[in-house]
Enzyme design. Structure first.
Site, PDB file in Angstrom:
ATOM      1  N   SER A 158      -0.465 -12.664 -16.864  1.00 38.60           N
ATOM      2  CA  SER A 158       0.614 -13.622 -16.621  1.00 38.60           C
ATOM      3  C   SER A 158       1.880 -12.815 -16.371  1.00 38.60           C
ATOM      4  CB  SER A 158       0.767 -14.577 -17.803  1.00 38.60           C
ATOM      5  OG  SER A 158       0.874 -13.869 -19.018  1.00 38.60           O
TER       6      SER A 158
ATOM      7  N   GLU B  29       6.277 -12.694 -16.123  1.00 42.33           N
ATOM      8  CA  GLU B  29       7.543 -13.331 -16.504  1.00 42.33           C
ATOM      9  C   GLU B  29       8.642 -12.953 -15.513  1.00 42.33           C
ATOM     10  OE1 GLU B  29       8.428 -13.546 -20.691  1.00 42.33           O
ATOM     11  OE2 GLU B  29      10.465 -12.847 -20.291  1.00 42.33           O
TER      12      GLU B  29
ATOM     13  N   THR C 176      12.482 -17.318 -17.684  1.00 40.03           N
ATOM     14  CA  THR C 176      13.333 -17.287 -18.875  1.00 40.03           C
ATOM     15  C   THR C 176      14.500 -18.263 -18.766  1.00 40.03           C
ATOM     16  OG1 THR C 176      14.641 -15.461 -18.015  1.00 40.03           O
ATOM     17  CG2 THR C 176      12.739 -14.880 -19.377  1.00 40.03           C
TER      18      THR C 176
ATOM     19  N   ALA D  48      21.432 -19.794 -22.577  1.00 41.61           N
ATOM     20  CA  ALA D  48      22.303 -20.891 -23.008  1.00 41.61           C
ATOM     21  C   ALA D  48      23.355 -21.136 -21.923  1.00 41.61           C
ATOM     22  CB  ALA D  48      22.973 -20.522 -24.321  1.00 41.61           C
TER      23      ALA D  48
ATOM     24  N   HIS E 179      10.791 -21.417 -20.048  1.00 39.00           N
ATOM     25  CA  HIS E 179      11.286 -21.069 -21.377  1.00 39.00           C
ATOM     26  C   HIS E 179      12.355 -22.081 -21.782  1.00 39.00           C
ATOM     27  CE1 HIS E 179      10.050 -16.547 -21.484  1.00 39.00           C
ATOM     28  NE2 HIS E 179       9.262 -17.222 -20.652  1.00 39.00           N
TER      29      HIS E 179
ATOM     30  N   ASP F  67      18.890 -16.283 -28.986  1.00 38.12           N
ATOM     31  CA  ASP F  67      19.756 -15.349 -29.697  1.00 38.12           C
ATOM     32  C   ASP F  67      21.051 -16.043 -30.115  1.00 38.12           C
ATOM     33  OD1 ASP F  67      18.243 -13.004 -29.821  1.00 38.12           O
ATOM     34  OD2 ASP F  67      18.563 -12.685 -27.669  1.00 38.12           O
TER      35      ASP F  67
ATOM     36  N   GLN G 186       6.998  -9.544 -28.169  1.00 38.09           N
ATOM     37  CA  GLN G 186       8.086  -8.694 -27.710  1.00 38.09           C
ATOM     38  C   GLN G 186       7.441  -7.421 -27.158  1.00 38.09           C
ATOM     39  OE1 GLN G 186      10.819  -8.109 -26.357  1.00 38.09           O
ATOM     40  NE2 GLN G 186      12.050  -9.006 -27.999  1.00 38.09           N
TER      41      GLN G 186
ATOM     42  N   GLN H 292      18.224   2.020 -19.673  1.00 40.74           N
ATOM     43  CA  GLN H 292      18.430   0.580 -19.860  1.00 40.74           C
ATOM     44  C   GLN H 292      17.392   0.005 -20.820  1.00 40.74           C
ATOM     45  OE1 GLN H 292      18.222  -1.776 -16.253  1.00 40.74           O
ATOM     46  NE2 GLN H 292      20.302  -1.143 -15.723  1.00 40.74           N
TER      47      GLN H 292
ATOM     48  N   PHE I  80      17.987  -1.777 -24.456  1.00 45.23           N
ATOM     49  CA  PHE I  80      17.521  -3.140 -24.707  1.00 45.23           C
ATOM     50  C   PHE I  80      16.572  -3.148 -25.905  1.00 45.23           C
ATOM     51  CE2 PHE I  80      14.875  -6.914 -23.442  1.00 45.23           C
ATOM     52  CZ  PHE I  80      15.870  -7.839 -23.730  1.00 45.23           C
TER      53      PHE I  80
ATOM     54  N   HIS J 173       0.603  -9.955 -20.600  1.00 47.76           N
ATOM     55  CA  HIS J 173       1.792 -10.631 -20.062  1.00 47.76           C
ATOM     56  C   HIS J 173       2.761  -9.539 -19.611  1.00 47.76           C
ATOM     57  CE1 HIS J 173       4.681 -13.941 -19.688  1.00 47.76           C
ATOM     58  NE2 HIS J 173       5.580 -13.130 -20.213  1.00 47.76           N
TER      59      HIS J 173
HETATM   60  P1  FAD Z   1      11.667 -17.006 -34.143  1.00 50.43           P
HETATM   61  O1  FAD Z   1      10.204 -17.053 -34.180  1.00 50.43           O
HETATM   62  O2  FAD Z   1      12.385 -18.271 -34.214  1.00 50.43           O
HETATM   63  O3  FAD Z   1      12.177 -16.070 -35.298  1.00 50.43           O
HETATM   64  C1  FAD Z   1      13.551 -15.640 -35.346  1.00 50.43           C
HETATM   65  C2  FAD Z   1      13.988 -15.279 -36.760  1.00 50.43           C
HETATM   66  O4  FAD Z   1      14.195 -16.457 -37.482  1.00 50.43           O
HETATM   67  C3  FAD Z   1      12.994 -14.478 -37.538  1.00 50.43           C
HETATM   68  O5  FAD Z   1      13.662 -13.595 -38.381  1.00 50.43           O
HETATM   69  C4  FAD Z   1      12.280 -15.489 -38.323  1.00 50.43           C
HETATM   70  O6  FAD Z   1      11.733 -14.892 -39.498  1.00 50.43           O
HETATM   71  C5  FAD Z   1      13.354 -16.522 -38.593  1.00 50.43           C
HETATM   72  N1  FAD Z   1      12.824 -17.909 -38.620  1.00 50.43           N
HETATM   73  C6  FAD Z   1      12.321 -18.610 -37.580  1.00 50.43           C
HETATM   74  N2  FAD Z   1      11.893 -19.844 -37.957  1.00 50.43           N
HETATM   75  C7  FAD Z   1      12.160 -19.910 -39.271  1.00 50.43           C
HETATM   76  C8  FAD Z   1      11.973 -20.908 -40.264  1.00 50.43           C
HETATM   77  N3  FAD Z   1      11.384 -22.075 -39.971  1.00 50.43           N
HETATM   78  N4  FAD Z   1      12.392 -20.656 -41.510  1.00 50.43           N
HETATM   79  C9  FAD Z   1      12.938 -19.478 -41.819  1.00 50.43           C
HETATM   80  N5  FAD Z   1      13.142 -18.472 -40.952  1.00 50.43           N
HETATM   81  C10 FAD Z   1      12.762 -18.687 -39.695  1.00 50.43           C
HETATM   82  N6  FAD Z   1      15.673 -15.512 -25.421  1.00 50.43           N
HETATM   83  C11 FAD Z   1      16.324 -16.342 -24.569  1.00 50.43           C
HETATM   84  O7  FAD Z   1      17.521 -16.615 -24.795  1.00 50.43           O
HETATM   85  N7  FAD Z   1      15.721 -16.878 -23.466  1.00 50.43           N
HETATM   86  C12 FAD Z   1      14.426 -16.628 -23.177  1.00 50.43           C
HETATM   87  O8  FAD Z   1      13.895 -17.121 -22.182  1.00 50.43           O
HETATM   88  C13 FAD Z   1      13.685 -15.771 -24.057  1.00 50.43           C
HETATM   89  N8  FAD Z   1      12.383 -15.494 -23.833  1.00 50.43           N
HETATM   90  C14 FAD Z   1      11.680 -14.728 -24.734  1.00 50.43           C
HETATM   91  C15 FAD Z   1      10.313 -14.527 -24.521  1.00 50.43           C
HETATM   92  C16 FAD Z   1       9.570 -13.756 -25.413  1.00 50.43           C
HETATM   93  C17 FAD Z   1       8.084 -13.573 -25.180  1.00 50.43           C
HETATM   94  C18 FAD Z   1      10.210 -13.148 -26.547  1.00 50.43           C
HETATM   95  C19 FAD Z   1       9.429 -12.283 -27.492  1.00 50.43           C
HETATM   96  C20 FAD Z   1      11.575 -13.346 -26.757  1.00 50.43           C
HETATM   97  C21 FAD Z   1      12.323 -14.144 -25.869  1.00 50.43           C
HETATM   98  N9  FAD Z   1      13.679 -14.388 -26.060  1.00 50.43           N
HETATM   99  C22 FAD Z   1      14.360 -15.220 -25.193  1.00 50.43           C
HETATM  100  C23 FAD Z   1      14.400 -13.760 -27.181  1.00 50.43           C
HETATM  101  C24 FAD Z   1      14.463 -14.666 -28.447  1.00 50.43           C
HETATM  102  O9  FAD Z   1      15.190 -15.841 -28.162  1.00 50.43           O
HETATM  103  C25 FAD Z   1      15.153 -13.894 -29.559  1.00 50.43           C
HETATM  104  O10 FAD Z   1      14.397 -12.796 -29.966  1.00 50.43           O
HETATM  105  C26 FAD Z   1      15.612 -14.708 -30.758  1.00 50.43           C
HETATM  106  O11 FAD Z   1      16.446 -13.899 -31.583  1.00 50.43           O
HETATM  107  C27 FAD Z   1      14.504 -15.223 -31.640  1.00 50.43           C
HETATM  108  O12 FAD Z   1      13.907 -16.366 -31.161  1.00 50.43           O
HETATM  109  P2  FAD Z   1      12.311 -16.537 -31.360  1.00 50.43           P
HETATM  110  O13 FAD Z   1      11.937 -17.926 -31.088  1.00 50.43           O
HETATM  111  O14 FAD Z   1      11.649 -15.469 -30.633  1.00 50.43           O
HETATM  112  O15 FAD Z   1      12.110 -16.156 -32.896  1.00 50.43           O
END
Ligand code: FAD
Length: 302
Positions: free
Chosen positions: A19, A21, A52, A55, A81, A113, A183, A219, A223, A273
């Site tokens: 897949s 991205e 992706t 915000a 996404h 983020d 990641q 870069q 990142f 991926h």
């Molecule tokens: P989560 O799974 O939500 O976890 C984030 C943190 O919060 C962790 O420390 C976790 O332990 C904690 N947490 C989560 N849920 C709970 C809960 N219910 N209770 C307590 N703690 C909790 N960012 C973008 O802005 N746009 C994108 O399109 C984008 N695509 C991505 C695609 C992939 C495959 C990956 C790996 C990352 C992507 N990101 C994207 C980055 C991502 O938004 C950031 O890494 C962000 O900081 C975390 O979001 P998450 O959903 O990945 O993490």
């Protein structure tokens, strides 16, 4: 010798799934290069392609426009996404409905983020989805979507431990997620250890390794620092002294990625991926190495 002949990576092809991205383009020029990449990679018949999301209104619209165009003009299945950032639940639900209306049936659900940037504390938007888990549940409530979520083999930078991250992955699955994408990582040991821990906890959904081709080492390393992915010394050594030599850098990047994916194939991994950065050539070459070859597809327009 016998070991080499028995290595799964010596007979790849059947069973390998990929897949890709992409990110939504900001300018007409970027739109052209995105579309060139989509057109080149589409005949490899990926399981899905994801786009992706950022915000803010304009980036939301760009994601929507890109996935809509993929639905309209290609036979590819796009995954859009979506994050919880800077929007109320109602606003996010509207985005979910608009994806559905555009023909999208797969969402990659993320917390996103913090508005202040990586490293600052995430505070949910007032009236917004508070966590990725809540977002997954919201998506499942609004429509019948396939939902993919993130996974962090080296743990999320805000997470106290790998186990805490796995608790979150479990919660996201309980809320309706059926696939995870990791990641990016450079040392396969991180991914394999994570997979083993997940399987030991009874987590059985596919956890696709996220592979990033290193087009620009500096870069990528900067990142990686923000995302919590470690950059091994050996990787830095391979790119050392090549800052002004893009041609050699590209060959090294291809070799590094090839080594990584073929090693994963030898470990039994069958689905990959790719973070394409909207560039097809390196990813296309790695897919070729994996035995993934073009198929005649109806409906791909250049
Ligand atoms: P989560 O799974 O939500 O976890 C984030 C943190 O919060 C962790 O420390 C976790 O332990 C904690 N947490 C989560 N849920 C709970 C809960 N219910 N209770 C307590 N703690 C909790 N960012 C973008 O802005 N746009 C994108 O399109 C984008 N695509 C991505 C695609 C992939 C495959 C990956 C790996 C990352 C992507 N990101 C994207 C980055 C991502 O938004 C950031 O890494 C962000 O900081 C975390 O979001 P998450 O959903 O990945 O993490």
């Amino acid at each position: 010798m016998a070991r080499d002949m028995n290595r799964p990576s010596r007979s790849v092809g059947a069973g390998i799934g990929v897949s890709f991205e992409f990110f939504p383009p900001k300018t007409a020029e970027m739109e052209t290069s995105l579309w060139e990449a989509v057109t080149r990679l589409a005949p490899l018949a990926p399981n899905f392609v994801s786009v992706t999301y950022g915000a803010g209104g304009s980036t939301r619209e760009r994601t929507h426009a890109t996935v809509s165009r993929i639905v309209r003009e290609t036979p590819l299945k796009p995954a859009a996404h979506l994050t919880c950032v800077a929007a109320t639940r109602e606003e996010v639900d509207d985005v979910i409905r608009s994806y559905r209306a555009a023909g999208v049936r797969h969402i990659v659900a993320l917390r996103g983020d913090p508005v202040g940037g990586v490293g600052s504390t995430f505070s949910p938007h007032p009236g917004g989805y508070e966590t990725s888990t809540a977002l997954v549940a919201g998506i499942r409530r609004v429509g019948n979507f396939e939902v993919t979520v993130s996974a962090y083999p080296e743990r999320h930078p805000e997470s106290p431990s790998l186990d805490a991250d796995l608790d979150v992955l479990e919660a996201k699955i309980d809320a309706g997620a059926t696939r995870a994408i990791t990641q990016f990582f450079f040392d396969n040991a991180h991914y394999l250890r994570y997979l083993e821990k997940a399987r030991a906890r009874g987590i059985n959904i596919p956890i696709l390794p996220g592979i990033v081709p290193v087009l620009n080492f500096k870069q990528t390393a900067s990142f990686a620092k923000k995302t919590g992915a470690s950059v091994p010394r050996w990787l830095a050594d391979r790119f050392e002294g090549l800052d002004d030599d893009p041609a050699t850098r590209r060959l090294i990047a291809a070799a590094v990625a090839a080594e990584q994916v073929l090693d994963l194939v030898d470990e039994g991994v069958e689905d990959f991926h790719f973070y394409t950065m909207n560039r097809a050539d390196l990813v296309y070459a790695i897919c070729h190495l994996l035995g993934v070859r073009p198929r005649a597809l109806a409906g791909v327009q250049s």
